[in-house]
Design a protein around this motif. Sequence first.
Motif, PDB file in Angstrom:
ATOM      1  N   MET A  87       0.828  -1.210   0.000  1.00  0.00           N
ATOM      2  CA  MET A  87       0.000   0.000   0.000  1.00  0.00           C
ATOM      3  C   MET A  87       0.860   1.256   0.000  1.00  0.00           C
ATOM      4  SD  MET A  87      -3.026  -1.031  -0.331  1.00  0.00           S
ATOM      5  CE  MET A  87      -3.855   0.533  -0.092  1.00  0.00           C
ATOM      6  N   ALA A  88       1.975   1.222   0.717  1.00  0.00           N
ATOM      7  CA  ALA A  88       2.886   2.373   0.718  1.00  0.00           C
ATOM      8  C   ALA A  88       3.460   2.594  -0.672  1.00  0.00           C
ATOM      9  CB  ALA A  88       4.000   2.158   1.736  1.00  0.00           C
ATOM     10  N   PHE A  89       3.843   1.484  -1.338  1.00  0.00           N
ATOM     11  CA  PHE A  89       4.352   1.601  -2.705  1.00  0.00           C
ATOM     12  C   PHE A  89       3.281   2.158  -3.642  1.00  0.00           C
ATOM     13  CE2 PHE A  89       4.609  -0.254  -6.951  1.00  0.00           C
ATOM     14  CZ  PHE A  89       5.868   0.157  -7.347  1.00  0.00           C
ATOM     15  N   PHE A  90       2.050   1.661  -3.524  1.00  0.00           N
ATOM     16  CA  PHE A  90       0.966   2.081  -4.407  1.00  0.00           C
ATOM     17  C   PHE A  90       0.645   3.567  -4.242  1.00  0.00           C
ATOM     18  CE2 PHE A  90      -3.626   2.804  -4.974  1.00  0.00           C
ATOM     19  CZ  PHE A  90      -3.726   2.544  -6.333  1.00  0.00           C
ATOM     20  N   PHE A  91       0.442   3.990  -2.999  1.00  0.00           N
ATOM     21  CA  PHE A  91       0.078   5.390  -2.777  1.00  0.00           C
ATOM     22  C   PHE A  91       1.242   6.326  -3.073  1.00  0.00           C
ATOM     23  CE2 PHE A  91      -3.274   3.455  -0.075  1.00  0.00           C
ATOM     24  CZ  PHE A  91      -4.368   4.040  -0.712  1.00  0.00           C
ATOM     25  N   GLY A  92       2.469   5.888  -2.797  1.00  0.00           N
ATOM     26  CA  GLY A  92       3.623   6.712  -3.157  1.00  0.00           C
ATOM     27  C   GLY A  92       3.753   6.890  -4.660  1.00  0.00           C
ATOM     28  N   GLY A  93       3.583   5.779  -5.404  1.00  0.00           N
ATOM     29  CA  GLY A  93       3.639   5.868  -6.864  1.00  0.00           C
ATOM     30  C   GLY A  93       2.525   6.743  -7.430  1.00  0.00           C
ATOM     31  N   CYS A  94       1.316   6.596  -6.866  1.00  0.00           N
ATOM     32  CA  CYS A  94       0.187   7.422  -7.332  1.00  0.00           C
ATOM     33  C   CYS A  94       0.444   8.896  -7.057  1.00  0.00           C
ATOM     34  CB  CYS A  94      -1.104   6.983  -6.657  1.00  0.00           C
ATOM     35  SG  CYS A  94      -1.747   5.410  -7.265  1.00  0.00           S
ATOM     36  N   LEU A  95       1.058   9.200  -5.911  1.00  0.00           N
ATOM     37  CA  LEU A  95       1.344  10.583  -5.574  1.00  0.00           C
ATOM     38  C   LEU A  95       2.332  11.204  -6.560  1.00  0.00           C
ATOM     39  CD1 LEU A  95       0.930  12.918  -3.578  1.00  0.00           C
ATOM     40  CD2 LEU A  95       2.832  11.998  -2.237  1.00  0.00           C
ATOM     41  N   VAL A  96       3.367  10.443  -6.915  1.00  0.00           N
ATOM     42  CA  VAL A  96       4.357  10.947  -7.880  1.00  0.00           C
ATOM     43  C   VAL A  96       3.719  11.161  -9.242  1.00  0.00           C
ATOM     44  CG1 VAL A  96       6.482  10.374  -9.109  1.00  0.00           C
ATOM     45  CG2 VAL A  96       6.308   9.928  -6.651  1.00  0.00           C
ATOM     46  N   VAL A  97       2.943  10.180  -9.710  1.00  0.00           N
ATOM     47  CA  VAL A  97       2.292  10.303 -11.021  1.00  0.00           C
ATOM     48  C   VAL A  97       1.310  11.471 -11.022  1.00  0.00           C
ATOM     49  CG1 VAL A  97       0.751   9.154 -12.659  1.00  0.00           C
ATOM     50  CG2 VAL A  97       2.598   7.876 -11.579  1.00  0.00           C
ATOM     51  N   PHE A  98       0.567  11.641  -9.935  1.00  0.00           N
ATOM     52  CA  PHE A  98      -0.399  12.740  -9.853  1.00  0.00           C
ATOM     53  C   PHE A  98       0.302  14.098  -9.901  1.00  0.00           C
ATOM     54  CE2 PHE A  98      -3.011  15.715  -7.348  1.00  0.00           C
ATOM     55  CZ  PHE A  98      -4.185  15.673  -8.088  1.00  0.00           C
TER      56      PHE A  98
END
Length: 213
Positions: free
Chosen positions: A178-189
Amino acid sequence: MAEDVVVLQSGDERAQRIAKAMASQTANDMIQAFGARSMSSTEVAGHLKIPVTTATYHIENLLDAGILEVTDTRWSKKGREVKVYGLTNQVLIIAPPVSDLRSVLQKYTALFAIVALASLALLGILPVLLPGSDGAMPAPTAAPLMGAGEKAADQFGITESRVANVPFASISIHDLVMAFFFGGCLVVFALMIYEIHYWWRSSPGYAARRKNN
């Protein structure tokens, strides 16, 4: 004050005409000369000390590119019509090519999907790579209780061997994914917001509004 703001994309037809018209030093010297005052082809040729045919050639290219315009006409002593040229009253902005908003959103939708797929892949791989049947990373264990600690352990019915194996903290695979997913989404956003902002500032409408204000 400029009457018009023209935003050109590099590589389009008019940008190519402008590049062709300004390819020589003579053309740039003529632009500077016309910036001082309007002149005919004969006058600018005399000012720059170049043949009239050379001046006429560059004037035609600059007219085709929209850099020069006919500002006046007059008659020579021989009764011939003489055109007077001057710089166009406009601002030319050559911007790099930009994608439309739909293509930007499509690109970042694909990146969000990649982050999601990568997260699912980690969810399947990490249990194999990390020890423990519960999917948790092992944490440091407590040392055997001594003194007051032994009394506390006896009070709650916990033996020394059991206390020694109680983890103080553990990080589950689910938390890592979940940390990887939300971190990646934050960067892409963040990248998507930046590109949308850049697309908006590069649009012809924004340039025109900014110039008018």
